[in-house]
Scaffold this active site. Structure first.
Site, PDB file in Angstrom:
ATOM      1  N   THR A  79       0.815  -1.216   0.000  1.00  0.00           N
ATOM      2  CA  THR A  79       0.000   0.000   0.000  1.00  0.00           C
ATOM      3  C   THR A  79       0.846   1.264   0.000  1.00  0.00           C
ATOM      4  O   THR A  79       0.481   2.268  -0.621  1.00  0.00           O
ATOM      5  CB  THR A  79      -0.934  -0.003   1.211  1.00  0.00           C
ATOM      6  OG1 THR A  79      -0.160  -0.240   2.404  1.00  0.00           O
ATOM      7  CG2 THR A  79      -1.994  -1.086   1.084  1.00  0.00           C
ATOM      8  N   ARG A 330     -41.399   0.178 -21.888  1.00  0.00           N
ATOM      9  CA  ARG A 330     -40.026   0.338 -22.368  1.00  0.00           C
ATOM     10  C   ARG A 330     -39.684   1.824 -22.494  1.00  0.00           C
ATOM     11  O   ARG A 330     -40.551   2.687 -22.323  1.00  0.00           O
ATOM     12  CB  ARG A 330     -39.877  -0.405 -23.697  1.00  0.00           C
ATOM     13  CG  ARG A 330     -39.968  -1.923 -23.548  1.00  0.00           C
ATOM     14  CD  ARG A 330     -40.126  -2.620 -24.882  1.00  0.00           C
ATOM     15  NE  ARG A 330     -38.991  -2.347 -25.770  1.00  0.00           N
ATOM     16  CZ  ARG A 330     -38.984  -2.669 -27.065  1.00  0.00           C
ATOM     17  NH1 ARG A 330     -40.049  -3.265 -27.616  1.00  0.00           N
ATOM     18  NH2 ARG A 330     -37.934  -2.404 -27.809  1.00  0.00           N
ATOM     19  N   LYS A 348     -43.654   1.014 -26.028  1.00  0.00           N
ATOM     20  CA  LYS A 348     -42.307   1.479 -26.340  1.00  0.00           C
ATOM     21  C   LYS A 348     -42.441   2.813 -27.061  1.00  0.00           C
ATOM     22  O   LYS A 348     -43.075   2.897 -28.110  1.00  0.00           O
ATOM     23  CB  LYS A 348     -41.572   0.455 -27.208  1.00  0.00           C
ATOM     24  CG  LYS A 348     -40.066   0.690 -27.361  1.00  0.00           C
ATOM     25  CD  LYS A 348     -39.701   1.646 -28.478  1.00  0.00           C
ATOM     26  CE  LYS A 348     -40.107   1.092 -29.816  1.00  0.00           C
ATOM     27  NZ  LYS A 348     -39.777   2.071 -30.918  1.00  0.00           N
ATOM     28  N   HIS A 360     -55.356  -5.035 -22.148  1.00  0.00           N
ATOM     29  CA  HIS A 360     -54.694  -6.332 -22.140  1.00  0.00           C
ATOM     30  C   HIS A 360     -54.223  -6.740 -23.526  1.00  0.00           C
ATOM     31  O   HIS A 360     -54.767  -6.347 -24.536  1.00  0.00           O
ATOM     32  CB  HIS A 360     -55.614  -7.429 -21.572  1.00  0.00           C
ATOM     33  CG  HIS A 360     -57.062  -7.178 -21.760  1.00  0.00           C
ATOM     34  ND1 HIS A 360     -57.964  -7.217 -20.737  1.00  0.00           N
ATOM     35  CD2 HIS A 360     -57.769  -6.831 -22.856  1.00  0.00           C
ATOM     36  CE1 HIS A 360     -59.176  -6.932 -21.188  1.00  0.00           C
ATOM     37  NE2 HIS A 360     -59.080  -6.694 -22.464  1.00  0.00           N
ATOM     38  N   ASN A 383     -45.168  -0.794 -36.468  1.00  0.00           N
ATOM     39  CA  ASN A 383     -44.390   0.443 -36.544  1.00  0.00           C
ATOM     40  C   ASN A 383     -43.049   0.299 -37.250  1.00  0.00           C
ATOM     41  O   ASN A 383     -42.328   1.276 -37.396  1.00  0.00           O
ATOM     42  CB  ASN A 383     -44.157   0.993 -35.129  1.00  0.00           C
ATOM     43  CG  ASN A 383     -43.426   0.008 -34.233  1.00  0.00           C
ATOM     44  OD1 ASN A 383     -43.677  -1.189 -34.288  1.00  0.00           O
ATOM     45  ND2 ASN A 383     -42.529   0.507 -33.398  1.00  0.00           N
ATOM     46  N   TYR A 384     -42.702  -0.900 -37.706  1.00  0.00           N
ATOM     47  CA  TYR A 384     -41.353  -1.137 -38.235  1.00  0.00           C
ATOM     48  C   TYR A 384     -41.442  -1.909 -39.538  1.00  0.00           C
ATOM     49  O   TYR A 384     -42.093  -2.956 -39.610  1.00  0.00           O
ATOM     50  CB  TYR A 384     -40.554  -1.924 -37.196  1.00  0.00           C
ATOM     51  CG  TYR A 384     -39.118  -2.204 -37.553  1.00  0.00           C
ATOM     52  CD1 TYR A 384     -38.258  -1.191 -37.951  1.00  0.00           C
ATOM     53  CD2 TYR A 384     -38.617  -3.500 -37.469  1.00  0.00           C
ATOM     54  CE1 TYR A 384     -36.929  -1.458 -38.266  1.00  0.00           C
ATOM     55  CE2 TYR A 384     -37.286  -3.776 -37.771  1.00  0.00           C
ATOM     56  CZ  TYR A 384     -36.448  -2.753 -38.176  1.00  0.00           C
ATOM     57  OH  TYR A 384     -35.135  -3.019 -38.481  1.00  0.00           O
TER      58      TYR A 384
END
Length: 455
Positions: A79, A330, A348, A360, A383-384
């Site tokens: 040390t 998310r 998300k 649900h 969305n993609y």
């Protein structure tokens, strides 16, 4: 009084049985060294100098910051030798020595220690233990003054009977440090240069060694193996639990609750068992969190309810909103006041307006949803397209039927309704009903195929 802090973090940690440098092993989601650096910063020193050795490049990579000066110790010779490597960078009045594998040290304890250090006095942090095996012993004279520290391996039987041990944490006058470092010897059982030998040198030079002790011995507990690491983890969690309970939180069981970041809380908060809070979490008054939830970098406004088995990350839940059970919010998910997200709903980058509901079995990604809009079960935003993300916009008071596919980019304007089972690919004007599904056709007399019997 100006302050330099030296953190010793060069050890290998062979008993960890790990390729990861010892000081990078985590306690409560942060490395042990990260905890020590966090405490050091709160003391507002003019410099923080981290002495590294084993796994040096990885330590630099994980903890690099503008306010850290990394100092290399090529050979681990004790040390004292480690502190000596930092000497050229030390310019403050006082030097505080900390250890990268002692993560629970409290800032208040260090402040008390520093208050005892000046140009004629050292501050030494000691701890009294029923079993101080492994600790250097604090040797005092008849008047109770500290005269030396004897390492356990070098101690005789009388010295081993001493219950007061050395933590290694000390505050030194910088003007004396270079002289003391130059006088260190490795003539001991370990063949190392002990920093603790400066205590006897200071006494011989006429300085006083003033001691301070932590309120809790676990503050100065290090981790040399994974069992000790787990003990630090559990103690940290119980300490955080006590802190939160003192601020008005009810924990169903403090032993089944983990904090892995910075948590601020209001009053009358209820947290059930097996809840993990990670990153920066803000919990306002009257929030309820059910069992088995993970909440990371999230804000829960007054009266929000998170039901069992939900996972929230990078989300904001508005006043009186609720999510779960089995909800997943998310990053970018925002629920305004009284919005509702039910079981098996995933959001998300989606914003639900005040009073909006997704009860649900729903996925809403890259979506803006107006106040009081109702999303039927089984609805998803598409969305993609494999390369780019597109947004779905729903106005206020929209009613989305069950089992809808909303193909973005698309807008459904205020008061519109979509029929169950629809695939919405075009804008729906305000107040309109959109039906986008094949017409049902019944075939009379149809017979099911029969299985061919094997011969």
């Amino acid at each position: 009084m100006s302050l330099d802090i030296v953190i010793l973090a060069a050890g290998q940690g062979t008993r960890m049985r790990s390729a990861l440098p010892k000081v990078l092993h985590p306690v409560a989601g942060n490395s042990m060294l990260g905890h020590v650096i966090h405490s050091a910063r709160q003391l507002q020193p003019q410099g923080i100098h981290v002495v590294i050795g084993h796994g040096a490049e990885l330590v630099r990579e994980r903890l690099a910051a503008d306010d850290l000066n990394f100092v290399m110790q090529d050979k681990q010779l004790g040390t004292g030798h480690a502190v000596a490597q930092a000497l050229p960078a030390l310019t403050a009045d006082t030097v505080l020595v900390l250890y990268g594998d002692v993560p629970l040290i409290e800032v208040e304890t260090l402040q008390r220690l520093l208050a005892k250090a000046n140009d004629q006095q050292l501050g030494l942090l000691t701890v009294t233990l029923d079993d101080p095996t492994g600790y250097g012993r604090i040797v005092r004279d008849e008047q109770g003054k500290v005269t030396a520290i004897v390492e356990h391996k070098d101690a005789n039987d009388a010295q081993k009977a001493i219950k007061e041990g050395n933590t290694g944490i000390l505050a030194l006058p910088a003007a004396r440090l270079a002289d003391w470092m130059g006088r260190l010897s490795n003539n001991n059982a370990q063949g190392e240069y002990y920093l603790t030998d400066v205590i006897a040198m200071a006494v011989a030079d006429g300085l006083v060694v003033a001691t301070e002790q932590p309120h809790d011995a676990m503050e100065v507990q290090g981790a040399n193996d994974r069992r000790q690491l787990s003990e630090l983890e559990r103690h940290y969690q119980l300490r955080e639990g006590r802190r939160l309970m003192a601020q008005g939180v009810t924990l169903r069981d403090p032993a089944r609750f983990d904090v892995r970041g910075e948590v601020s809380v209001g009053r009358d908060v209820l947290i059930d068992i097996n809840v993990i809070l990670e990153g920066k979490v803000v919990i306002e008054d009257d929030v309820q969190i059910g069992p088995n939830c993970v909440i990371k970098n999230t804000t829960l406004r007054k009266g929000a309810v998170v039901k069992a088995n939900s996972h929230l990350e990078g989300a904001v839940m508005g006043e009186g909103s609720d999510a779960g059970p089995f909800a997943r919010l998310r990053p970018g998910s925002v629920l305004d006041a009284k919005a509702h997200v039910g079981n098996f709903v995933e959001l998300k980058n989606a914003h639900l307006g005040e009073g909006a509901k997704a009860g649900h079995l729903t996925y809403l990604g890259d979506a803006e949803i107006g106040a009081r809009t109702n999303i039927g079960a089984g609805t998803i935003t598409c969305n993609y397209d494999g390369a780019n993300k597109f947004k779905t916009v729903m106005g206020e008071d929209v009613f989305i039927g069950s089992n809808n596919s909303l193909v973005a980019p698309v807008e459904i304007k205020a008061g519109a309704t979509t029929a169950a089972g629809s695939t919405i690919t075009q804008a729906v004007e305000a107040g309109d009903l959109a039906v986008a599904r094949a017409r049902q056709r019944n075939i009379s007399g149809w017979k099911r195929p029969e299985k061919i019997k094997k011969s």
